[in-house]
Design a protein around this motif. Structure first.
Motif, PDB file in Angstrom:
ATOM      1  N   ARG A 193       0.717  -1.150   0.027  1.00 54.23           N
ATOM      2  CA  ARG A 193       0.097   0.032  -0.110  1.00 54.23           C
ATOM      3  C   ARG A 193       1.039   1.164  -0.086  1.00 54.23           C
ATOM      4  O   ARG A 193       1.797   1.536   0.799  1.00 54.23           O
ATOM      5  CB  ARG A 193      -0.947   0.109   1.333  1.00 54.23           C
ATOM      6  CG  ARG A 193      -1.948  -1.069   1.234  1.00 54.23           C
ATOM      7  CD  ARG A 193      -3.245  -0.661   0.334  1.00 54.23           C
ATOM      8  NE  ARG A 193      -4.116  -1.522   0.280  1.00 54.23           N
ATOM      9  CZ  ARG A 193      -4.600  -2.373  -0.971  1.00 54.23           C
ATOM     10  NH1 ARG A 193      -3.850  -1.740  -1.886  1.00 54.23           N
ATOM     11  NH2 ARG A 193      -5.386  -3.291  -0.922  1.00 54.23           N
ATOM     12  N   HIS A 194       0.540   2.075  -1.019  1.00 56.40           N
ATOM     13  CA  HIS A 194       1.288   3.308  -0.988  1.00 56.40           C
ATOM     14  C   HIS A 194       0.513   4.397  -0.025  1.00 56.40           C
ATOM     15  O   HIS A 194      -0.522   4.673  -0.518  1.00 56.40           O
ATOM     16  CB  HIS A 194       1.392   3.945  -2.456  1.00 56.40           C
ATOM     17  CG  HIS A 194       2.295   3.082  -3.182  1.00 56.40           C
ATOM     18  ND1 HIS A 194       1.905   1.979  -3.708  1.00 56.40           N
ATOM     19  CD2 HIS A 194       3.641   3.242  -3.729  1.00 56.40           C
ATOM     20  CE1 HIS A 194       2.757   1.229  -4.338  1.00 56.40           C
ATOM     21  NE2 HIS A 194       3.736   2.018  -4.540  1.00 56.40           N
ATOM     22  N   THR A 195       1.175   4.982   0.797  1.00 61.49           N
ATOM     23  CA  THR A 195       0.520   5.908   1.852  1.00 61.49           C
ATOM     24  C   THR A 195       1.110   7.107   1.730  1.00 61.49           C
ATOM     25  O   THR A 195       2.441   7.327   1.826  1.00 61.49           O
ATOM     26  CB  THR A 195       0.541   5.268   3.168  1.00 61.49           C
ATOM     27  OG1 THR A 195       1.769   5.120   3.591  1.00 61.49           O
ATOM     28  CG2 THR A 195      -0.319   4.015   3.300  1.00 61.49           C
ATOM     29  N   LYS A 196       0.348   8.310   2.047  1.00 58.29           N
ATOM     30  CA  LYS A 196       0.908   9.615   2.243  1.00 58.29           C
ATOM     31  C   LYS A 196       1.387   9.932   3.489  1.00 58.29           C
ATOM     32  O   LYS A 196       0.713   9.174   4.543  1.00 58.29           O
ATOM     33  CB  LYS A 196      -0.293  10.468   1.996  1.00 58.29           C
ATOM     34  CG  LYS A 196      -0.643  10.625   0.308  1.00 58.29           C
ATOM     35  CD  LYS A 196      -1.744  11.279   0.137  1.00 58.29           C
ATOM     36  CE  LYS A 196      -1.558  12.829   0.314  1.00 58.29           C
ATOM     37  NZ  LYS A 196      -2.642  13.716  -0.205  1.00 58.29           N
ATOM     38  N   PRO A 197       2.176  10.705   3.936  1.00 58.99           N
ATOM     39  CA  PRO A 197       2.545  11.007   5.441  1.00 58.99           C
ATOM     40  C   PRO A 197       1.109  11.396   6.091  1.00 58.99           C
ATOM     41  O   PRO A 197       0.366  12.167   5.734  1.00 58.99           O
ATOM     42  CB  PRO A 197       3.711  12.043   5.345  1.00 58.99           C
ATOM     43  CG  PRO A 197       4.171  11.838   3.877  1.00 58.99           C
ATOM     44  CD  PRO A 197       3.083  11.425   3.028  1.00 58.99           C
ATOM     45  N   SER A 198       0.949  11.076   7.423  1.00 63.11           N
ATOM     46  CA  SER A 198      -0.072  11.226   8.370  1.00 63.11           C
ATOM     47  C   SER A 198       0.501  11.135   9.704  1.00 63.11           C
ATOM     48  O   SER A 198       1.680  10.901   9.974  1.00 63.11           O
ATOM     49  CB  SER A 198      -1.216  10.137   8.091  1.00 63.11           C
ATOM     50  OG  SER A 198      -0.887   9.040   8.469  1.00 63.11           O
ATOM     51  N   GLN A 243       6.072   8.948   8.393  1.00 66.41           N
ATOM     52  CA  GLN A 243       6.983   8.784   7.080  1.00 66.41           C
ATOM     53  C   GLN A 243       6.330   8.637   5.940  1.00 66.41           C
ATOM     54  O   GLN A 243       6.849   8.919   4.843  1.00 66.41           O
ATOM     55  CB  GLN A 243       8.098   7.407   7.391  1.00 66.41           C
ATOM     56  CG  GLN A 243       8.958   7.208   6.547  1.00 66.41           C
ATOM     57  CD  GLN A 243      10.214   8.310   6.332  1.00 66.41           C
ATOM     58  OE1 GLN A 243      10.464   9.087   7.664  1.00 66.41           O
ATOM     59  NE2 GLN A 243      10.732   8.727   5.409  1.00 66.41           N
ATOM     60  N   GLY A 244       5.250   8.024   5.763  1.00 66.10           N
ATOM     61  CA  GLY A 244       4.696   7.561   4.676  1.00 66.10           C
ATOM     62  C   GLY A 244       5.299   6.413   3.688  1.00 66.10           C
ATOM     63  O   GLY A 244       6.220   5.758   4.430  1.00 66.10           O
ATOM     64  N   GLY A 245       5.035   6.198   2.711  1.00 65.60           N
ATOM     65  CA  GLY A 245       5.883   5.416   1.794  1.00 65.60           C
ATOM     66  C   GLY A 245       5.162   4.175   1.593  1.00 65.60           C
ATOM     67  O   GLY A 245       3.837   4.010   1.523  1.00 65.60           O
TER      68      GLY A 245
END
Length: 110
Positions: free
Chosen positions: A48-53, A58-60
């Motif tokens: 899963r590609h995640t935005k920083p939150s 870190q996100g990633g």
């Protein structure tokens, strides 16, 4: 939706019968009876590609296990170490699950 009676429980060791992870063994992390699904450790992993939150600063790219249909897994008997179907028997007034191949009790002491 009604709850589906499942032949596996959280903590059981299972083998995957079909799909891209056919033949892999793992422990059940969680069971979802409403959807007839189980999440197996180190099986059916996706990225899963995640935005920083706030939760993941870190996100990633994160990898996690996704649910499998319960009909695609089979319980591995702890005594004979073979995939087996599950039977039910009364022992000391309690209903327990037993291995159809060797007849040993599959339920762990919970």
């Amino acid at each position: 939706m009604s709850l589906t009676k499942m032949h596996v429980k959280k903590g059981d060791t299972v083998v995957v019968l079909s799909g891209k992870d056919k033949g892999k063994q793992g422990k059940i992390i969680s069971a979802i009876p409403k959807k007839s699904q189980v999440v197996v450790e180190d099986v059916n992993k996706v990225k899963r590609h995640t935005k920083p939150s706030l939760k993941a600063p870190q996100g990633g790219i994160l990898t996690k296990e996704m649910p499998l249909n319960v009909c695609k897994v089979m319980v591995v008997c702890p005594s004979c170490n073979k995939p087996t179907r599950i039977g039910h028997k009364q022992v000391d007034g309690k209903n327990v699950r037993v291995c159809k191949k060797c007849g040993e009790v599959v339920d762990s002491a919970r």
